[in-house]
Scaffold this active site. Structure first.
Site, PDB file in Angstrom:
ATOM      1  CG  ASP A 148      -0.910  -0.164   8.313  1.00 53.20           C
ATOM      2  OD1 ASP A 148      -1.823   0.668   8.730  1.00 53.20           O
ATOM      3  OD2 ASP A 148       0.037   0.130   7.673  1.00 53.20           O
ATOM      4  CE  LYS A 207       0.791   1.103   4.402  1.00 49.17           C
ATOM      5  NZ  LYS A 207       1.868   2.298   4.826  1.00 49.17           N
TER       6      LYS A 207
HETATM    7  P1  ATP Z   1       3.916  -0.317   7.801  1.00 49.53           P
HETATM    8  O1  ATP Z   1       3.772   0.345   6.540  1.00 49.53           O
HETATM    9  O2  ATP Z   1       2.619  -0.971   7.882  1.00 49.53           O
HETATM   10  O3  ATP Z   1       4.089   0.690   9.106  1.00 49.53           O
HETATM   11  P2  ATP Z   1       6.571  -1.319   6.844  1.00 49.53           P
HETATM   12  O4  ATP Z   1       6.270  -1.840   5.623  1.00 49.53           O
HETATM   13  O5  ATP Z   1       7.171   0.063   7.232  1.00 49.53           O
HETATM   14  O6  ATP Z   1       5.094  -1.390   7.951  1.00 49.53           O
HETATM   15  P3  ATP Z   1       6.996  -4.224   7.599  1.00 49.53           P
HETATM   16  O7  ATP Z   1       7.834  -4.469   6.503  1.00 49.53           O
HETATM   17  O8  ATP Z   1       5.835  -4.485   7.708  1.00 49.53           O
HETATM   18  O9  ATP Z   1       7.169  -2.272   7.949  1.00 49.53           O
HETATM   19  O10 ATP Z   1       8.101  -4.513   8.619  1.00 49.53           O
HETATM   20  C1  ATP Z   1       7.973  -3.933   9.995  1.00 49.53           C
HETATM   21  C2  ATP Z   1       8.972  -4.891  10.999  1.00 49.53           C
HETATM   22  O11 ATP Z   1       7.983  -6.029  11.229  1.00 49.53           O
HETATM   23  C3  ATP Z   1      10.245  -5.541  10.346  1.00 49.53           C
HETATM   24  O12 ATP Z   1      11.293  -4.790  10.661  1.00 49.53           O
HETATM   25  C4  ATP Z   1      10.064  -7.217  11.087  1.00 49.53           C
HETATM   26  O13 ATP Z   1      11.039  -6.859  12.082  1.00 49.53           O
HETATM   27  C5  ATP Z   1       8.549  -7.312  11.393  1.00 49.53           C
HETATM   28  N1  ATP Z   1       8.031  -8.344  10.588  1.00 49.53           N
HETATM   29  C6  ATP Z   1       7.092  -9.180  11.133  1.00 49.53           C
HETATM   30  N2  ATP Z   1       6.600  -9.847  10.051  1.00 49.53           N
HETATM   31  C7  ATP Z   1       7.084  -9.548   9.145  1.00 49.53           C
HETATM   32  C8  ATP Z   1       6.827  -9.882   7.751  1.00 49.53           C
HETATM   33  N3  ATP Z   1       6.104 -11.080   7.406  1.00 49.53           N
HETATM   34  N4  ATP Z   1       7.411  -9.303   6.635  1.00 49.53           N
HETATM   35  C9  ATP Z   1       8.390  -8.401   6.982  1.00 49.53           C
HETATM   36  N5  ATP Z   1       8.609  -7.882   8.231  1.00 49.53           N
HETATM   37  C10 ATP Z   1       8.122  -8.474   9.388  1.00 49.53           C
END
Ligand code: ATP
Length: 338
Positions: A139, A12
């Protein structure tokens, strides 16, 4: 024959992320305009002796392969609800940048939920799945439904939105992620500092709900989405969100004369100052709008059409201000069994 189920789930971008003041419980109310984009993770679930996770993709080593992974938590949650032991192998093929502000973990949580649901044949209703998603994270419900939606509350109270056309984006992926809670803390810190500057040194509470306007969706932005009007969407995105001073001044203002509809942008740039160069490189290469995606550090650029997106991604890769640049379109469907 061992049956397996694969689910494709989109990333997203937040075309608007209006962040209210910090509430007494530590959370922030949001007006969060989610748009699903055609960058996908694929979650495959196969029966196994025990719950285990494997991950493939360029950032696989940064993803936890234990029960803290949101996909594992989703399998456990659904299993607990229906009295099924979550003895499955979850394999995640990752295309969504990790900790990149594109809800990759949430996508995997929603994907695992839908995949396990199909494998186990629980017969859970859409409403039940959505409420399990909300338990996993704010989210996650949007990753299930995809398309476009307005998220209120902490972002989990969703109203689907109309989108009248296809939008072309380029996502500039950074090296290394940003922690979402750290970006919110920095947003609060900048607001405190801006308030103390206005109200006099020593004044406190500037990041609280009393001092920050309630987050509201931009009517111009919602109209632009409904009409599929990329120029109007770009100008709504760059028109700015919460009034300057509250967000500590948005560095993007200096980029192309606009602000940012993302109230977390100033905080992400404050923690990762090199993002200014990425945003500038996109603006210089002709992006109609340049913003940080969610909590960053991925930067999102709106292009007029597919050809402009291809040219823009080439220019961004050549600029040396990001690890890679990927074109993708929106809206995209939510979690789908493939
Ligand atoms: P958001 O946009 O929802 O704030 P994000 O995209 O910035 O999230 P994610 O890729 O969801 O961040 O990862 C955040 C943290 O979540 C990672 O650093 C990791 O430690 C943890 N995590 C747990 N499960 C997962 C997964 N399936 N994929 C990626 N990270 C994960």
């Amino acid at each position: 024959m061992t049956r397996s189920v694969t689910v494709s789930v989109p990333a997203k971008v937040n075309v608007q992320l209006a962040v209210g003041g910090v509430r007494p419980d530590g959370f922030h109310d949001l007006a969060n305009v989610f748009l699903a984009v055609g960058l996908h993770d694929r979650v495959t679930v196969t029966p196994s002796d025990t719950l285990r996770i494997t991950v493939e993709g360029p950032d696989a080593d940064q993803v936890p392969a234990d029960r803290t992974n949101l996909a594992a938590r989703a399998a456990e949650l659904l299993g607990a609800r229906y009295g099924i032991a979550p003895e499955v192998h979850l394999h995640i093929a990752k295309e969504i940048p990790v900790a990149g502000g594109m809800a990759g973990g949430s996508a995997d949580g929603a994907g695992a939920l839908v995949a396990c649901d199909a494998l186990w044949g629980t017969g859970a209703s859409r409403e039940e799945l959505l409420s399990l998603c909300a338990e996993l994270g704010s989210d996650v419900p949007f990753s299930l439904i995809g398309g476009a939606a307005l998220g209120r509350g902490r972002g989990e109270l969703l109203t689907p939105l109309e989108v009248g056309g296809t939008f072309h984006w380029v996502f500039a992926v950074a090296d290394g992620g940003l922690s979402t809670p750290a970006v919110y803390r920095e947003c609060d810190r900048l607001r405190e500092a801006a308030y103390a500057e206005r109200a006099g040194a020593g004044a406190t509470g500037g990041a609280s709900v009393e001092h920050v306007p309630d987050p509201e969706p931009s009517p111009a932005l919602l109209d632009a989405l409904a009409e599929g009007d990329v120029v109007a969407l770009a100008s709504a995105v760059m028109a700015g969100g919460t009034p300057p001073g509250f967000a500590g001044g948005t560095p993007a203002r200096t980029v192309s004369g606009g602000g940012s509809s993302n109230d977390l942008q100033a905080a992400a740039v404050s923690l990762r100052p090199s993002l200014t160069e990425t945003l500038e490189a996109g603006a210089k290469a002709g992006a109609l709008a340049s913003i940080v995606s969610g909590s960053g550090p991925t930067c999102a650029f709106l292009a007029r059409d597919a050809a402009a997106a291809t040219a823009l991604s080439g220019a961004l890769r050549a600029s040396g201000t990001c690890r890679t640049a990927i074109p993708a379109t929106s809206p995209a469907p939510g979690a789908t069994v493939v």
